[in-house]
Design an enzyme around this catalytic site. Structure first.
Site, PDB file in Angstrom:
ATOM      1  N   TYR A 182       0.839  -1.210   0.000  1.00 44.87           N
ATOM      2  CA  TYR A 182       0.000   0.000   0.000  1.00 44.87           C
ATOM      3  C   TYR A 182       0.868   1.252   0.000  1.00 44.87           C
ATOM      4  O   TYR A 182       0.574   2.233  -0.677  1.00 44.87           O
ATOM      5  CB  TYR A 182      -0.914  -0.023   1.224  1.00 44.87           C
ATOM      6  CG  TYR A 182      -1.971   1.052   1.214  1.00 44.87           C
ATOM      7  CD1 TYR A 182      -3.240   0.790   0.704  1.00 44.87           C
ATOM      8  CD2 TYR A 182      -1.704   2.334   1.694  1.00 44.87           C
ATOM      9  CE1 TYR A 182      -4.220   1.766   0.672  1.00 44.87           C
ATOM     10  CE2 TYR A 182      -2.672   3.323   1.662  1.00 44.87           C
ATOM     11  CZ  TYR A 182      -3.927   3.039   1.154  1.00 44.87           C
ATOM     12  OH  TYR A 182      -4.880   4.004   1.121  1.00 44.87           O
ATOM     13  N   PHE A 225      -8.708  18.087 -24.431  1.00 38.65           N
ATOM     14  CA  PHE A 225      -9.405  16.804 -24.575  1.00 38.65           C
ATOM     15  C   PHE A 225     -10.657  16.847 -23.680  1.00 38.65           C
ATOM     16  O   PHE A 225     -10.698  17.586 -22.705  1.00 38.65           O
ATOM     17  CB  PHE A 225      -8.477  15.638 -24.184  1.00 38.65           C
ATOM     18  CG  PHE A 225      -9.175  14.324 -24.322  1.00 38.65           C
ATOM     19  CD1 PHE A 225      -9.527  13.855 -25.580  1.00 38.65           C
ATOM     20  CD2 PHE A 225      -9.541  13.572 -23.213  1.00 38.65           C
ATOM     21  CE1 PHE A 225     -10.222  12.651 -25.716  1.00 38.65           C
ATOM     22  CE2 PHE A 225     -10.230  12.376 -23.344  1.00 38.65           C
ATOM     23  CZ  PHE A 225     -10.572  11.919 -24.601  1.00 38.65           C
ATOM     24  N   ASP A 226     -11.688  16.052 -24.010  1.00 36.72           N
ATOM     25  CA  ASP A 226     -12.997  16.140 -23.302  1.00 36.72           C
ATOM     26  C   ASP A 226     -12.871  16.060 -21.788  1.00 36.72           C
ATOM     27  O   ASP A 226     -13.514  16.809 -21.065  1.00 36.72           O
ATOM     28  CB  ASP A 226     -13.960  15.009 -23.694  1.00 36.72           C
ATOM     29  CG  ASP A 226     -13.835  14.568 -25.117  1.00 36.72           C
ATOM     30  OD1 ASP A 226     -13.238  15.314 -25.911  1.00 36.72           O
ATOM     31  OD2 ASP A 226     -14.323  13.475 -25.422  1.00 36.72           O
ATOM     32  N   ASP A 246      -0.146  18.207 -21.491  1.00 36.19           N
ATOM     33  CA  ASP A 246      -0.966  16.999 -21.529  1.00 36.19           C
ATOM     34  C   ASP A 246      -0.296  16.090 -22.555  1.00 36.19           C
ATOM     35  O   ASP A 246      -0.540  16.185 -23.755  1.00 36.19           O
ATOM     36  CB  ASP A 246      -2.400  17.352 -21.943  1.00 36.19           C
ATOM     37  CG  ASP A 246      -3.271  16.103 -22.133  1.00 36.19           C
ATOM     38  OD1 ASP A 246      -2.746  14.985 -21.983  1.00 36.19           O
ATOM     39  OD2 ASP A 246      -4.473  16.255 -22.436  1.00 36.19           O
ATOM     40  N   ALA A 256      -0.170  12.738 -23.316  1.00 29.52           N
ATOM     41  CA  ALA A 256      -0.597  11.352 -23.533  1.00 29.52           C
ATOM     42  C   ALA A 256       0.153  10.719 -24.708  1.00 29.52           C
ATOM     43  O   ALA A 256       0.510   9.552 -24.674  1.00 29.52           O
ATOM     44  CB  ALA A 256      -2.105  11.305 -23.795  1.00 29.52           C
ATOM     45  N   LYS A 314      -1.867   5.555 -23.364  1.00 29.65           N
ATOM     46  CA  LYS A 314      -1.433   5.814 -24.742  1.00 29.65           C
ATOM     47  C   LYS A 314       0.073   5.521 -24.823  1.00 29.65           C
ATOM     48  O   LYS A 314       0.448   4.377 -24.936  1.00 29.65           O
ATOM     49  CB  LYS A 314      -1.748   7.269 -25.141  1.00 29.65           C
ATOM     50  CG  LYS A 314      -3.229   7.517 -25.434  1.00 29.65           C
ATOM     51  CD  LYS A 314      -4.043   7.697 -24.196  1.00 29.65           C
ATOM     52  CE  LYS A 314      -5.432   8.184 -24.448  1.00 29.65           C
ATOM     53  NZ  LYS A 314      -6.209   8.287 -23.206  1.00 29.65           N
ATOM     54  N   HIS A 325     -23.062  11.396 -25.631  1.00 37.06           N
ATOM     55  CA  HIS A 325     -22.670  10.459 -26.692  1.00 37.06           C
ATOM     56  C   HIS A 325     -22.416   9.044 -26.186  1.00 37.06           C
ATOM     57  O   HIS A 325     -22.552   8.087 -26.930  1.00 37.06           O
ATOM     58  CB  HIS A 325     -21.436  10.981 -27.434  1.00 37.06           C
ATOM     59  CG  HIS A 325     -20.254  11.216 -26.539  1.00 37.06           C
ATOM     60  ND1 HIS A 325     -20.219  12.234 -25.611  1.00 37.06           N
ATOM     61  CD2 HIS A 325     -19.082  10.555 -26.414  1.00 37.06           C
ATOM     62  CE1 HIS A 325     -19.068  12.196 -24.964  1.00 37.06           C
ATOM     63  NE2 HIS A 325     -18.359  11.183 -25.423  1.00 37.06           N
TER      64      HIS A 325
HETATM   65  N1  F0G Z   1      -5.643  13.771 -22.596  1.00 36.37           N
HETATM   66  C1  F0G Z   1      -5.709  13.314 -23.867  1.00 36.37           C
HETATM   67  C2  F0G Z   1      -5.035  14.082 -24.964  1.00 36.37           C
HETATM   68  C3  F0G Z   1      -6.434  12.146 -24.155  1.00 36.37           C
HETATM   69  O1  F0G Z   1      -6.501  11.718 -25.419  1.00 36.37           O
HETATM   70  C4  F0G Z   1      -7.056  11.452 -23.096  1.00 36.37           C
HETATM   71  C5  F0G Z   1      -7.832  10.242 -23.350  1.00 36.37           C
HETATM   72  C6  F0G Z   1      -6.937  11.956 -21.792  1.00 36.37           C
HETATM   73  C7  F0G Z   1      -6.222  13.118 -21.585  1.00 36.37           C
HETATM   74  C8  F0G Z   1      -7.592  11.284 -20.617  1.00 36.37           C
HETATM   75  O2  F0G Z   1      -6.910  10.122 -20.303  1.00 36.37           O
HETATM   76  O3  F0G Z   1      -8.557   8.288 -20.728  1.00 36.37           O
HETATM   77  O4  F0G Z   1      -6.494   7.908 -19.371  1.00 36.37           O
HETATM   78  O5  F0G Z   1      -8.349   9.267 -18.469  1.00 36.37           O
HETATM   79  N2  F0G Z   1      -8.202   9.882 -24.505  1.00 36.37           N
HETATM   80  C9  F0G Z   1      -8.915   8.661 -24.861  1.00 36.37           C
HETATM   81  C10 F0G Z   1      -9.329   8.725 -26.313  1.00 36.37           C
HETATM   82  C11 F0G Z   1     -10.023   8.283 -23.957  1.00 36.37           C
HETATM   83  O6  F0G Z   1     -10.085   7.833 -26.742  1.00 36.37           O
HETATM   84  O7  F0G Z   1      -8.897   9.620 -27.033  1.00 36.37           O
HETATM   85  P1  F0G Z   1      -7.631   8.828 -19.688  1.00 36.37           P
END
Ligand code: F0G
Length: 460
Positions: free
Chosen positions: A73, A126-127, A217, A219, A260, A452
């Site tokens: 832990y 990103f969303d 960010d 990823a 990613k 969506h």
């Molecule tokens: N930032 C970027 C640029 C992303 O593409 C994603 C996730 C995240 C943050 C969030 O990361 O999913 O590990 O919590 N993108 C995925 C996609 C979900 O399908 O493009 P996460």
């Protein structure tokens, strides 16, 4: 293959069976799923291009490393292994794991929002990043280069920040109202498009002159490095590791979805350059949100696999094949006259559905229509990135119009063959030949937020 696309730098040791279905079965399956591919069972999908997030194959070294996972832990050995790798890669002082990228966002972003009326500016949020900015009480402003919205015209770095607009926004809002500048590398929502080092440096100069922090960010930061090496003058002889480090030299905070470029199925990271107060904030708030700071929602074995993945992703042979798979699919579609975001991005081909099905208005979701038709045609699952995803204006409740109506064909890492991608192209071409027959969609059920994912639709 006409052009020379990079070969697979691996062979296959373990396989996962997938099955095909026929068109009649798929028509029924899609109807039962409310004409929403998120409602399908993956078993009913032949080639799954919904996302490249956590859906790739791990290497033998990653699987072997998992056996070494220390599930303590507190103070896990696996945590320290991961920290060593991340510090070595980033040259940042502090590292905290999180369960995935959005976990990192929810822990770190509120730190920057210390009064009302603040905003973050990004090339494109990103969303989930947008969601966490808003949950933190700030506004998310996108500031991408105009080239990002012109899918037809070639630009080597369509992911760039529009620096003129950035300066204008800082003037308009006042620097003290800008919580941070978020560099999304690569720019996922604009088509997996890269950002140049020149642009990163310009953003850095602007941010520094106003005392605004830069959040990376990252990823897909290794994919971005590969594009810089390929396309930006002066970097052809740099290693991917050097280019990742160079990108991070201009950031204060690094957030990463390790699903990613960490090459793992689950995991995320926060790395902080030097701000000790930010580190203390993250270490405190992560406990109730994600877990104790030495695991942050990850198991020991997943931290081990991430530590290995973050090194494997820097291999140029891996990246050449990765990027070329997307390019291969993009080229096949373009040769057939199908409109895509051009040039093809790093992790996906984005089909421009406003041009594919111009007879369907945005509020009838053209990219959803193409995505559904592709599934019925060939069992391939893409995903809509357009006005269905964008949702409604919170004040007027009107459907917002997305600047781009895209179907994303997202390629998981080390997973599908070139031949399977050829089948994807054949499917898209078959839909394109009958594009006049495509119908728009209306809601049968519309959820109030993030509609969506769980909406149920029917053809109009
Ligand atoms: N930032 C970027 C640029 C992303 O593409 C994603 C996730 C995240 C943050 C969030 O990361 O999913 O590990 O919590 N993108 C995925 C996609 C979900 O399908 O493009 P996460």
């Amino acid at each position: 293959m006409k052009q020379d696309y990079a070969h697979e730098p691996y062979r296959i040791k373990m396989v996962e069976p997938i099955r095909t279905t026929d068109k009649n079965q798929r028509r029924k399956l899609l109807r039962d799923a409310g004409y929403n591919v998120f409602g399908l069972r993956s078993e009913d999908v032949y080639i799954d291009l919904l996302t490249d997030s956590g859906t790739g194959a791990m290497s033998q070294e990653q699987w072997a490393a998992m056996m070494r996972g220390d599930e303590a832990y507190a103070g896990s050995r696996s945590y320290y292994r991961l920290v060593d790798v991340v510090k070595d890669l980033t040259n940042y002082a502090y590292v905290i794991p999180t369960h995935q990228g959005r976990g990192a966002e929810q822990v770190a972003l509120p730190y920057f929002v210390d009064h009302s009326g603040m905003c973050f500016i990004s090339n494109t949020h990103f969303d989930t990043t947008r969601a966490h900015v808003e949950i933190a009480g700030a506004e998310a402003l996108d500031c991408a280069t105009g080239a990002a919205y012109d899918t037809e015209t070639y630009h080597p770095f369509k992911g760039n920040v529009n620096t003129d607009r950035l300066q204008q926004l800082i003037q308009e809002r006042g620097a003290e109202q800008i919580a941070g500048i978020i560099l999304t590398l690569t720019n996922n929502s604009a088509g997996g498009q890269p950002v140049s080092l020149e642009n990163i440096r310009s953003v850095h100069d602007i941010a520094r002159s106003h005392g605004i922090p830069i959040i990376v960010d990252g990823a897909r930061i290794a994919e971005n490095a590969y594009f810089i090496k390929q396309r930006e003058k002066g970097y052809a002889s740099w290693s991917i590791r050097e280019l990742v480090q160079e990108q991070l030299r201009y950031g204060d905070l690094f957030l990463m979805s390790a699903k990613k470029d960490g090459l793992v199925n689950i995991g995320g990271l926060i790395a902080i350059r030097e701000d000790e107060a930010l580190f203390r904030h993250c270490r405190t708030s992560i406990v109730p949100l994600e877990g104790f700071p030495t695991y942050g929602g990850m198991s020991g074995r997943d931290m081990e696999a991430t530590a290995v993945g973050l090194q494997e992703v820097l291999d140029e042979a891996y990246l050449a094949h990765r990027i070329d798979q997307a390019r291969f699919l993009g080229d096949l579609l373009r040769e057939a006259g199908i409109p895509i975001q051009w040039p093809t991005g790093g992790h996906a081909v984005f089909v421009d559905c406003a041009r594919f099905a111009p007879h369907i208005p945005y509020y009838r979701f053209p990219a959803q229509s193409v995505t559904n038709a592709l599934y019925i045609e060939s069992g391939v699952r893409g995903v809509e990135i357009g006005s269905l995803l964008l949702g409604r204006d919170p004040r007027t409740q009107k459907n917002l119009q997305s600047p781009l109506e895209l179907m994303r064909l997202t390629i998981p890492r080390r997973t599908y063959s070139y031949h399977q991608l050829r089948l994807v192209a054949e499917g898209v071409k078959a839909v394109y030949r009958q594009r006049e027959k495509l119908k728009g969609y209306v809601f049968e059920y519309e959820p109030p937020v993030l509609r969506h994912f769980t909406a149920r639709l029917k053809p109009e």
